[in-house]
Each structure stands twice: as structure tokens, then as C-alpha cells.
Scaffold this motif. Structure first.
Motif, PDB file in Angstrom:
ATOM      1  N   PRO A 187       0.783  -1.233   0.000  1.00 44.65           N
ATOM      2  CA  PRO A 187       0.000   0.000   0.000  1.00 44.65           C
ATOM      3  C   PRO A 187       0.820   1.291   0.000  1.00 44.65           C
ATOM      4  O   PRO A 187       0.528   2.202  -0.777  1.00 44.65           O
ATOM      5  N   GLU A 193      -2.627  -0.418   5.078  1.00 43.86           N
ATOM      6  CA  GLU A 193      -3.531   0.474   4.362  1.00 43.86           C
ATOM      7  C   GLU A 193      -3.039   1.908   4.454  1.00 43.86           C
ATOM      8  O   GLU A 193      -2.341   2.277   5.396  1.00 43.86           O
ATOM      9  N   ASN A 196      -5.330  -0.811  -0.058  1.00 45.47           N
ATOM     10  CA  ASN A 196      -5.574  -1.873   0.913  1.00 45.47           C
ATOM     11  C   ASN A 196      -4.734  -3.095   0.560  1.00 45.47           C
ATOM     12  O   ASN A 196      -4.802  -3.602  -0.556  1.00 45.47           O
TER      13      ASN A 196
END
Length: 130
Positions: A15, A40, A54
Motif C-alpha cells: 500500500p 492500508e 488496501n
């Protein structure tokens, strides 16, 4: 009352790394509280919508069913060159001989996104022919 789109979720392996690439693409900063190893993170666009990254365990295996389409301030082709230099890959060119069309690029994890004509380019072209 219709709902508001809060974010666009992008599944990925890394991420923060992907957010840094998309930060360079959009010119918007990645969340400064997130860093390598986080599962995330997000980039908030000027209109308030977030690109939400994500972490997922599985790799991308097929064409995206939803893509972000970018309209550059410069020109389509100049923006494509800039994004290729940042690490994007060319997926498909849909440029037409009459000047209309778009280019599909992939981010470093292969997620597709499009680069459209700039507004000034659109205004200078003749109407789309059938």
C-alpha cells in the motif's frame, strides 16, 4: 438523497509504495502517518474523494473492471511520457488518427488507469466522427 463516493479502493501488495507512486501521479500527498509495512493508506484528492490502498494477499490476475481516468493539465502524450518515467507501464494505446482517444497505463502493481486528452486538446479537435 444519493450517497457520496467516499473513496476508491485499490487492492495491492504494498500500500505505501503504491500510494507514493499514485501521489506522484496525482500531485497529492500520501497520508503522512502511514509508512512502509502498513496494511492500508490513502491519498485524499482535492474534491475530498480518497484513493484507498488496501493490502491483500493475492496478486492481480485479470483486467480491472474499474479504472481511474486522468485528464492532464498539459497534453495526453506529455502526461503519458511523465507517467512512464515514474514507473508506469504501457498497457494499450487507443489513440485515433483524428487525435481523439486515450492511453491505458499500468501502475507498478499492474492496476490499469487511463490518460485522457487535456481539455485544451479536446477543444481543438473536430467533433468525433462515427
Amino acid at each position: 438523497m444519493a450517497p457520496t463516493v467516499a473513496n476508491m479502493a485499490i487492492d495491492c501488495a504494498s500500500p505505501c509504495e503504491l500510494a507514493l507512486f499514485r501521489s506522484e501521479v496525482t500531485g497529492q500527498p500520501a497520508d503522512p502517518e502511514d509508512g512502509p509495512g502498513d496494511t492500508e493508506t490513502a491519498i485524499t484528492l482535492p474534491n475530498g474523494t480518497a484513493l484507498y490502498f488496501n493490502q491483500v494477499p493475492e496478486p492481480k490476475t485479470a483486467k480491472n473492471r474499474l479504472r481511474l481516468c486522468l485528464r492532464p493539465d498539459t497534453s495526453r502524450d506529455a502526461e503519458v511520457e511523465r507517467l512512464l518515467a515514474l514507473g508506469a507501464s504501457l498497457v494499450a494505446g487507443h489513440r485515433r488518427p483524428d487525435g481523439w482517444g486515450w492511453v491505458v497505463l499500468g501502475d507498478p502493481e499492474g492496476n490499469e488507469f487511463c490518460v485522457l486528452l487535456a481539455e485544451a486538446e479536446r477543444a481543438a479537435l473536430p467533433p468525433v466522427s462515427a
